[in-house]
Design a protein around this motif. Structure first.
Motif, PDB file in Angstrom:
ATOM      1  N   GLY A  59     -67.186  30.402   9.906  1.00 17.15           N
ATOM      2  CA  GLY A  59     -67.110  29.300  10.866  1.00 17.15           C
ATOM      3  C   GLY A  59     -66.527  29.654  12.213  1.00 17.15           C
ATOM      4  N   THR A  60     -66.329  30.943  12.477  1.00 15.69           N
ATOM      5  CA  THR A  60     -65.863  31.348  13.800  1.00 15.69           C
ATOM      6  C   THR A  60     -67.054  31.424  14.752  1.00 15.69           C
ATOM      7  OG1 THR A  60     -66.087  33.690  13.242  1.00 15.69           O
ATOM      8  CG2 THR A  60     -63.910  32.684  12.906  1.00 15.69           C
ATOM      9  N   MET A  61     -66.765  31.419  16.046  1.00 17.94           N
ATOM     10  CA  MET A  61     -67.801  31.640  17.049  1.00 17.94           C
ATOM     11  C   MET A  61     -67.820  33.130  17.363  1.00 17.94           C
ATOM     12  SD  MET A  61     -68.278  30.542  21.097  1.00 17.94           S
ATOM     13  CE  MET A  61     -67.522  28.970  20.922  1.00 17.94           C
ATOM     14  N   VAL A  62     -68.993  33.726  17.246  1.00 12.46           N
ATOM     15  CA  VAL A  62     -69.163  35.123  17.627  1.00 12.46           C
ATOM     16  C   VAL A  62     -69.778  35.133  19.023  1.00 12.46           C
ATOM     17  CG1 VAL A  62     -70.308  37.311  17.101  1.00 12.46           C
ATOM     18  CG2 VAL A  62     -69.479  35.842  15.237  1.00 12.46           C
ATOM     19  N   VAL A  63     -69.179  35.908  19.916  1.00 16.61           N
ATOM     20  CA  VAL A  63     -69.709  36.093  21.265  1.00 16.61           C
ATOM     21  C   VAL A  63     -70.122  37.555  21.372  1.00 16.61           C
ATOM     22  CG1 VAL A  63     -69.233  35.971  23.738  1.00 16.61           C
ATOM     23  CG2 VAL A  63     -68.215  34.285  22.179  1.00 16.61           C
ATOM     24  N   ARG A  64     -71.431  37.773  21.441  1.00 17.01           N
ATOM     25  CA  ARG A  64     -71.966  39.135  21.561  1.00 17.01           C
ATOM     26  C   ARG A  64     -72.412  39.345  23.007  1.00 17.01           C
ATOM     27  NH1 ARG A  64     -75.366  41.033  16.999  1.00 17.01           N
ATOM     28  NH2 ARG A  64     -73.261  41.631  16.380  1.00 17.01           N
ATOM     29  N   ARG A  65     -71.838  40.345  23.637  1.00 15.55           N
ATOM     30  CA  ARG A  65     -72.177  40.688  25.025  1.00 15.55           C
ATOM     31  C   ARG A  65     -72.938  42.008  25.033  1.00 15.55           C
ATOM     32  NH1 ARG A  65     -69.240  37.528  28.553  1.00 15.55           N
ATOM     33  NH2 ARG A  65     -67.434  36.459  27.668  1.00 15.55           N
ATOM     34  N   THR A  66     -74.100  41.989  25.674  1.00 22.46           N
ATOM     35  CA  THR A  66     -74.911  43.199  25.839  1.00 22.46           C
ATOM     36  C   THR A  66     -75.055  43.434  27.334  1.00 22.46           C
ATOM     37  OG1 THR A  66     -76.111  42.686  23.808  1.00 22.46           O
ATOM     38  CG2 THR A  66     -77.105  44.310  25.293  1.00 22.46           C
ATOM     39  N   GLN A  84     -66.899  39.574  20.307  1.00 20.87           N
ATOM     40  CA  GLN A  84     -65.590  38.937  20.298  1.00 20.87           C
ATOM     41  C   GLN A  84     -65.687  37.759  19.332  1.00 20.87           C
ATOM     42  OE1 GLN A  84     -65.023  37.950  24.433  1.00 20.87           O
ATOM     43  NE2 GLN A  84     -64.331  40.009  24.937  1.00 20.87           N
ATOM     44  N   THR A  85     -64.581  37.442  18.694  1.00 20.93           N
ATOM     45  CA  THR A  85     -64.541  36.344  17.741  1.00 20.93           C
ATOM     46  C   THR A  85     -63.597  35.273  18.261  1.00 20.93           C
ATOM     47  OG1 THR A  85     -64.920  37.881  15.922  1.00 20.93           O
ATOM     48  CG2 THR A  85     -64.060  35.722  15.343  1.00 20.93           C
ATOM     49  N   PHE A  86     -64.052  34.020  18.174  1.00 22.67           N
ATOM     50  CA  PHE A  86     -63.231  32.878  18.604  1.00 22.67           C
ATOM     51  C   PHE A  86     -63.045  31.942  17.406  1.00 22.67           C
ATOM     52  CE2 PHE A  86     -64.664  34.535  22.553  1.00 22.67           C
ATOM     53  CZ  PHE A  86     -63.855  34.060  23.562  1.00 22.67           C
ATOM     54  N   GLU A  87     -61.817  31.470  17.232  1.00 22.82           N
ATOM     55  CA  GLU A  87     -61.508  30.491  16.193  1.00 22.82           C
ATOM     56  C   GLU A  87     -61.356  29.123  16.837  1.00 22.82           C
ATOM     57  OE1 GLU A  87     -57.883  32.165  14.617  1.00 22.82           O
ATOM     58  OE2 GLU A  87     -58.988  33.119  12.977  1.00 22.82           O
ATOM     59  N   ARG A  88     -61.890  28.098  16.137  1.00 22.03           N
ATOM     60  CA  ARG A  88     -61.729  26.736  16.643  1.00 22.03           C
ATOM     61  C   ARG A  88     -60.264  26.329  16.421  1.00 22.03           C
ATOM     62  NH1 ARG A  88     -65.870  23.023  17.167  1.00 22.03           N
ATOM     63  NH2 ARG A  88     -67.043  24.068  15.510  1.00 22.03           N
ATOM     64  N   VAL A  89     -59.601  25.938  17.507  1.00 18.35           N
ATOM     65  CA  VAL A  89     -58.204  25.540  17.401  1.00 18.35           C
ATOM     66  C   VAL A  89     -58.037  24.034  17.522  1.00 18.35           C
ATOM     67  CG1 VAL A  89     -57.257  27.756  18.122  1.00 18.35           C
ATOM     68  CG2 VAL A  89     -57.794  26.039  19.854  1.00 18.35           C
ATOM     69  N   ALA A  90     -59.072  23.347  18.030  1.00 16.67           N
ATOM     70  CA  ALA A  90     -59.022  21.894  18.125  1.00 16.67           C
ATOM     71  C   ALA A  90     -60.439  21.358  18.216  1.00 16.67           C
ATOM     72  CB  ALA A  90     -58.217  21.455  19.340  1.00 16.67           C
ATOM     73  N   ALA A  91     -60.689  20.273  17.506  1.00 14.56           N
ATOM     74  CA  ALA A  91     -61.948  19.572  17.656  1.00 14.56           C
ATOM     75  C   ALA A  91     -61.881  18.765  18.948  1.00 14.56           C
ATOM     76  CB  ALA A  91     -62.186  18.664  16.453  1.00 14.56           C
TER      77      ALA A  91
END
Length: 187
Positions: free
Chosen positions: A152-159, A178-185
């Protein structure tokens, strides 16, 4: 700009990107390894020295995503870098658009310029991806955001393809995740 490769035939208006909604914090890369090396290499290709790149990769980075009230499909994204006191809000509309910046950007360069961008929603691998392609003074970049099916993390792939002295693109793509975790809805 050319729409992202692999674009589905689905109408972007029918694709649900509501998973973006909320506040996301980048997971710092603290351990040595491939992820750290790829992110450092990415920033070095954007003009940073290795020590600065290592510092940038490890600093706090938070993004708040909310739907734009005026433009269907567009997202307002507020980015905060608390360690530097930096904050900005930008709207990501679907289709072609331009972003002007005043310089001193971690990924666009040191001098003020305009970045030519194209954003699309793409149905790929069982999910909806938010993809932005950018032509910058330093080269060409595709940023692909998607929700990880495993955690359920957001993956940000930069090319990134570096702009060569003759104006053409390098053949060597630099890819980092890069991986982002949801910290607040939202709300």
């Amino acid at each position: 700009m050319v729409p992202p490769q692999g674009r589905s035939e689905d109408n972007e208006d029918s694709l649900d990107a509501s998973w973006l909604l909320g506040t996301w914090s980048r997971v710092p890369i603290v351990e040595e390894g491939d992820d750290l090396n790829a992110n450092v290499q990415y920033l070095v290709a954007h003009g940073h020295d290795v020590d600065a790149a290592r510092s940038i990769v490890r600093e706090e980075y938070v993004q708040e995503w909310s739907p734009n009230e005026q433009e269907p499909g567009a997202w307002d994204v507020t980015t905060r870098k608390p360690g530097r006191g930096a904050s900005r809000t930008i709207t990501y509309p679907l289709g072609e658009w331009e972003e002007s910046f005043s310089g001193a950007s971690d990924i666009f360069g040191k001098d003020a310029a305009t970045v030519h961008r194209h954003t699309a929603l793409v149905s790929r691998q069982g999910g909806v991806r938010h993809i932005t392609e950018s032509g910058t003074p330093l080269g060409w970049e595709t940023t692909e955001r998607y929700l990880s099916a495993t955690d359920g993390t957001m993956v940000v792939r930069r090319t990134f393809l570096r702009r060569l002295d003759d104006g053409s693109a390098s053949d060597d793509a630099i890819v980092c995740d890069q991986t982002f975790e949801r910290v607040a809805a939202a709300g």
